[in-house]
Design an enzyme around this catalytic site. Structure first.
Site, PDB file in Angstrom:
ATOM      1  N   LYS A   1       0.858  -1.175   0.000  1.00  0.00           N
ATOM      2  CA  LYS A   1       0.000   0.000   0.000  1.00  0.00           C
ATOM      3  C   LYS A   1       0.899   1.231   0.000  1.00  0.00           C
ATOM      4  CE  LYS A   1      -2.613   3.453   1.564  1.00  0.00           C
ATOM      5  NZ  LYS A   1      -2.101   4.772   1.992  1.00  0.00           N
TER       6      LYS A   1
ATOM      7  N   GLU B   1       6.956  -0.468  12.703  1.00  0.00           N
ATOM      8  CA  GLU B   1       8.091   0.453  12.872  1.00  0.00           C
ATOM      9  C   GLU B   1       7.489   1.832  12.988  1.00  0.00           C
ATOM     10  OE1 GLU B   1      10.335   3.309  12.489  1.00  0.00           O
ATOM     11  OE2 GLU B   1      10.479   2.764  10.365  1.00  0.00           O
TER      12      GLU B   1
ATOM     13  N   CYS C   1      11.947   9.061  11.337  1.00  0.00           N
ATOM     14  CA  CYS C   1      11.637   8.573  12.676  1.00  0.00           C
ATOM     15  C   CYS C   1      12.893   8.377  13.516  1.00  0.00           C
ATOM     16  CB  CYS C   1      10.826   7.286  12.601  1.00  0.00           C
ATOM     17  SG  CYS C   1      11.420   6.130  11.371  1.00  0.00           S
TER      18      CYS C   1
ATOM     19  N   GLU D   1       6.894  13.584  18.767  1.00  0.00           N
ATOM     20  CA  GLU D   1       7.586  13.560  17.476  1.00  0.00           C
ATOM     21  C   GLU D   1       7.055  14.683  16.591  1.00  0.00           C
ATOM     22  OE1 GLU D   1       9.124  10.130  14.489  1.00  0.00           O
ATOM     23  OE2 GLU D   1       6.975  10.130  14.900  1.00  0.00           O
TER      24      GLU D   1
END
Length: 476
Positions: free
Chosen positions: A169, A243, A278, A379
């Site tokens: 995807k 992840e 990340c 984040e």
């Protein structure tokens, strides 16, 4: 979309627009808006292709992956240019390295094809007891928009060489480089082994996660979304790996106030990727003895970075992915500046020459930050660095670990004993010592705590993440 070896529209005939981060007014493509019916088609194609692909000998699968790598290598520059337009990542610092990493991953995992093997147990003479490693089946690989080719490199070659088939995807904000990759390597893959669908995560992504015939979900994205993915996939007892996000500490000891370390810390900030990574070392812990000197050196170096058109070889930093993310970054900056004691060591926004109609954002370095502030805990996914002062090793380790994230960390110390002692105490899946880059094909990649579940991009990750063990006992 690629389903069953054919390029098809969404079943409902709908399409979505793809806007380049370089120009918010320019639609560079439209792609199908897939929904439940398209998930059914893609998963069915992957399921039908699975038995024959899984039954191939490992040298045959290895040869196929090597052929795919050759095709990708011939198109390296095309994929790099497309990635720059698709994601806003600067071609020299990010887009081209992504393309080459993808090629390297296909070749690396082709070489591991023969490692999908079992063991024989020592038993009595009238017994034969052994294990087989078998592929899981159909794997749904759900990609983010920040580095599509790099993230697909973490997943696709490993799952394929282990004998699985895939439904990938692509991210709705950056689907084009993944579609082109599929177009290239579909020349050598049997129909249905690789399927690529496009559309919104809440529609086609959700449909894949809950699909009863998807054996494994491999997801890369935010922690908030990943928690839902894990709950839904796990709720039906499917395999899954996640992840997720990070708020990585970057610790500089007093013996490391050098130009060389400044360069490595600059890599750790991921400013060259707009910090849309990340693994960004977004919390910079500077020892009080070198705090001011090191910060001055870093600011001078950051001021030299050029924010500009990601297609330009001279650009160090490209674009934020879209308007929503750009505004989100601005909101974190405003929140940080509103805290008592916050200072600004560097704000490149005033000297920014690249501006509208692209989503450009210069780096920002905030000082006087406390580890419990929002900008030090959440984040941001934008070029904002929080600088935190420290004086005691136990204190800095405690602050580094005082986070619900645990993906990456960086330690800079010339005393290797102290450096490794600190590295061993930090709760992160990946710790780098005296370097800020250095990701290698073959290293186990994944996070601790809320940064994820499982490992990818390595022999161990391939075996644990994309195979399962069958025990066979035989009476002779």
């Amino acid at each position: 979309m690629l389903i069953g070896g054919e390029w098809v529209e969404a079943a409902a005939g709908e399409r979505i627009e793809v806007i380049t981060p370089i120009d918010r007014n320019q639609v560079i493509a439209t792609v199908p808006r897939a929904r439940d019916a398209d998930a059914d088609r893609a998963v069915d194609a992957a399921r039908r292709a699975f038995p024959a692909w899984a039954e191939l000998s490992f040298p045959e699968r290895a040869r196929t992956l090597l052929k795919a790598a050759d095709l990708l290598e011939e198109a390296t520059e095309e994929l790099s240019q497309l990635t720059a337009v698709d994601t806003g990542n600067a071609i020299r610092t990010q887009a081209r390295p992504e393309s080459t990493m993808l090629i390297g991953a296909f070749r690396y995992f082709a070489g591991l094809a023969g490692e999908v093997k079992g063991v024989t147990l020592p038993t009595a003479s009238d017994q034969l007891q052994y294990t087989r490693r078998q592929p899981l089946g159909v794997v749904a690989a759900i990609l983010p928009w920040n580095s599509p080719l790099m993230i697909v490199a973490f997943k696709l070659p490993a799952l394929l060489v282990a004998g699985n088939t895939a439904v990938v995807k692509a991210a709705e904000d950056a689907p084009l480089s993944v579609l082109r990759m599929a177009e290239l390597i579909s020349e050598v893959l049997p129909p249905g082994v690789l399927n690529v669908v496009t559309g919104y995560g809440a529609e086609i992504g959700e449909a894949l996660v809950v699909h009863e015939d998807v054996d494994k979900v491999s997801f890369t994205g935010s922690t908030a979304v990943g928690a839902g993915v894990g709950a839904k996939a796990g709720g039906r007892l499917a395999h899954y790996s996640l992840e997720l996000g990070g708020k990585s500490p970057c610790i500089v000891y007093p013996d490391s106030c050098t130009d060389e370390v400044v360069e490595q810390v600059l890599l750790a900030t991921r400013f060259a990727r707009q910090s849309q990574s990340c693994t960004t070392g977004s919390r910079l812990f500077l020892h009080e003895a070198i705090h001011d000197e090191f910060l001055d050196k870093l600011v001078q170096r950051v001021a030299q970075l050029r924010v500009g058109d990601p297609r330009d070889e001279e650009s160090d930093i490209g674009c934020i992915i879209n308007a929503k993310q750009w505004q989100r970054v601005q909101g974190y900056i405003e929140d940080g500046l509103a805290q008592q004691g916050a200072g600004v060591a560097y704000d490149g926004r005033g000297s920014l020459t690249a501006d509208d109609p692209g989503f450009y954002h210069a780096p920002m370095i905030l000082t006087g930050v406390e580890n419990n502030w929002r900008i030090a805990r959440e984040e941001i996914f934008g070029p904002v660095l929080s600088v935190i002062r420290w004086s005691d090793e136990d204190e800095v380790v405690r602050m580094a670990n005082d986070s619900h994230y645990g993906l990456a960390a960086f330690v800079f110390c010339q005393d290797l004993g102290a450096a490794l002692r600190t590295a061993h105490r930090i709760d992160s899946g990946w710790v780098q010592v005296n370097q800020g880059g250095g990701q290698q094909v073959g290293q186990s990649y994944g996070g601790m705590k809320q940064s994820g579940v499982g490992r990818e991009f390595s022999l161990e990750g391939m075996l644990e993440g994309f195979t399962q063990v069958k025990q066979i006992n035989v009476r002779l």
